[in-house]
Enzyme design. Sequence first.
Site, PDB file in Angstrom:
ATOM      1  CG  HIS A 171     -70.351  11.516  90.994  1.00  0.00           C
ATOM      2  ND1 HIS A 171     -70.202  12.783  90.029  1.00  0.00           N
ATOM      3  CD2 HIS A 171     -69.604  10.477  90.341  1.00  0.00           C
ATOM      4  CE1 HIS A 171     -69.450  12.115  88.843  1.00  0.00           C
ATOM      5  NE2 HIS A 171     -69.187  10.716  89.075  1.00  0.00           N
ATOM      6  CG  ASP A 172     -66.540   9.581  91.525  1.00  0.00           C
ATOM      7  OD1 ASP A 172     -67.105   8.592  92.274  1.00  0.00           O
ATOM      8  OD2 ASP A 172     -66.566   9.006  90.167  1.00  0.00           O
ATOM      9  CG  HIS A 216     -64.649   7.080  95.906  1.00  0.00           C
ATOM     10  ND1 HIS A 216     -64.657   5.836  95.222  1.00  0.00           N
ATOM     11  CD2 HIS A 216     -65.467   7.769  95.039  1.00  0.00           C
ATOM     12  CE1 HIS A 216     -65.806   5.574  94.520  1.00  0.00           C
ATOM     13  NE2 HIS A 216     -66.294   6.641  94.434  1.00  0.00           N
ATOM     14  CG  ASP A 226     -70.724   7.665  88.133  1.00  0.00           C
ATOM     15  OD1 ASP A 226     -69.934   8.454  87.288  1.00  0.00           O
ATOM     16  OD2 ASP A 226     -70.303   7.177  89.056  1.00  0.00           O
ATOM     17  CE  LYS A 232     -63.529   7.675  91.252  1.00  0.00           C
ATOM     18  NZ  LYS A 232     -63.608   7.674  89.728  1.00  0.00           N
ATOM     19  CG  HIS A 239     -71.738   7.983  93.494  1.00  0.00           C
ATOM     20  ND1 HIS A 239     -71.018   8.293  94.778  1.00  0.00           N
ATOM     21  CD2 HIS A 239     -71.046   7.610  92.641  1.00  0.00           C
ATOM     22  CE1 HIS A 239     -69.879   8.435  94.288  1.00  0.00           C
ATOM     23  NE2 HIS A 239     -69.591   7.899  92.907  1.00  0.00           N
ATOM     24  CG  HIS A 240     -70.308   3.871  93.785  1.00  0.00           C
ATOM     25  ND1 HIS A 240     -69.932   3.336  92.580  1.00  0.00           N
ATOM     26  CD2 HIS A 240     -69.098   4.758  93.767  1.00  0.00           C
ATOM     27  CE1 HIS A 240     -69.131   3.939  91.833  1.00  0.00           C
ATOM     28  NE2 HIS A 240     -68.651   4.859  92.650  1.00  0.00           N
TER      29      HIS A 240
END
Length: 388
Positions: free
Chosen positions: A241-242, A270, A325, A245, A296-297
Amino acid sequence: MNEPPHYRDDGRGVPRERTPEELLRIIFDYTAKISGERSLRSVLLLMADMGRDMIVADRCTVWLIDRAKQELFTMIAHGASEIRLPLGSGFVGNSIASGESLLIGDAYADPRHHPESDLRTGYRTKAVVTVPFAGNDGTIIGAYQAVNKLTPQAAFTPRDLEQLKLAAAYAGKSLESVILREEIESTQREIIFTMGQIGESRSNETGNHVKRVAEYSAVLALGLGLSADEAELLRMVSPMHDIGKVAIPDAVLLKPGKLTPEEFEQMKQHTEVGYQLLRSSGRALLKTAAIVAYQHHEKWNGTGYPRGLKEEEIHLYGRITAVADVFDALGSERIYKKAWELERILGLFREERGKHFDPRIVDVFFEQLPALIEIRNRYRDRDNADSE
């Protein structure tokens, strides 16, 4: 599957040999089932059942070679759990080593018998037929083994041996493709998890963050009624998911204080970076990971980023990963904050139900809270554990 075989009897309840028509029906039925299976365990079980039913045996086992450990193993054995033997031992080891089939009338009269399994299980091996099978390149990869004939003569015949050879020829080709597919999927899982860890390590995230998010996501998926396959897919992709970054500057990513509006805009990138990294893959696994990285954000009420999607415009996997998360992030110490207490975290989820988070997923979150806490404790980071 794995139920006692239902044999035709002679009218007195005694099992009898299969007719040619019955044999064909068994072969057609089982090969159709096997062709639709992806799990090695399920394929091994179906093959064991097929061999048992074809030759009217009490038990049947499909053995494979673990060359790394120099062992023979079966994940499925009628009447027993996984069994492992030293390579070369017992009837099956001798059959694989020689490449020859074995037809044994009295196991205990033969020095090649490996009686330890009988001693462990309390089962008495009498008649045995063992047939090695090879993969596409001709290399032996395992063996079929049937134990104890159920018909009145209680002994396997040359006809039984020929029938088991037929099953073994099919098994070799089918198992090799299933094993290869599982190896590829296992490699994909390892790569995805490692890439997820790389993304987290750049921001000094807690070491087990991606592992916990993966497990939380699977639990939530199952709680929502998704299939085991979908839950496993989400467990595999959520660690990514990240991943975006990796492209965020250290001055922003590692800043201990509050980000400025300009810095926050950089941080938000990201999600776009992660999506672009993964979306062009031809693999369904990575395409799904791209969705999770991208969404996811997003927030249920449309105030999230990068696209301001709302409610079911956000993919379900993105909505699930968002809950997983945030739950883990709030409960973990970060460079810019202390870990929150559990009650404070639960208060936030109650407040953000229907705002940040899908209300249905929040309800499942509370239903599954004991399982989620157990996961958090199981994969607790050393630093957090030492500080408590």
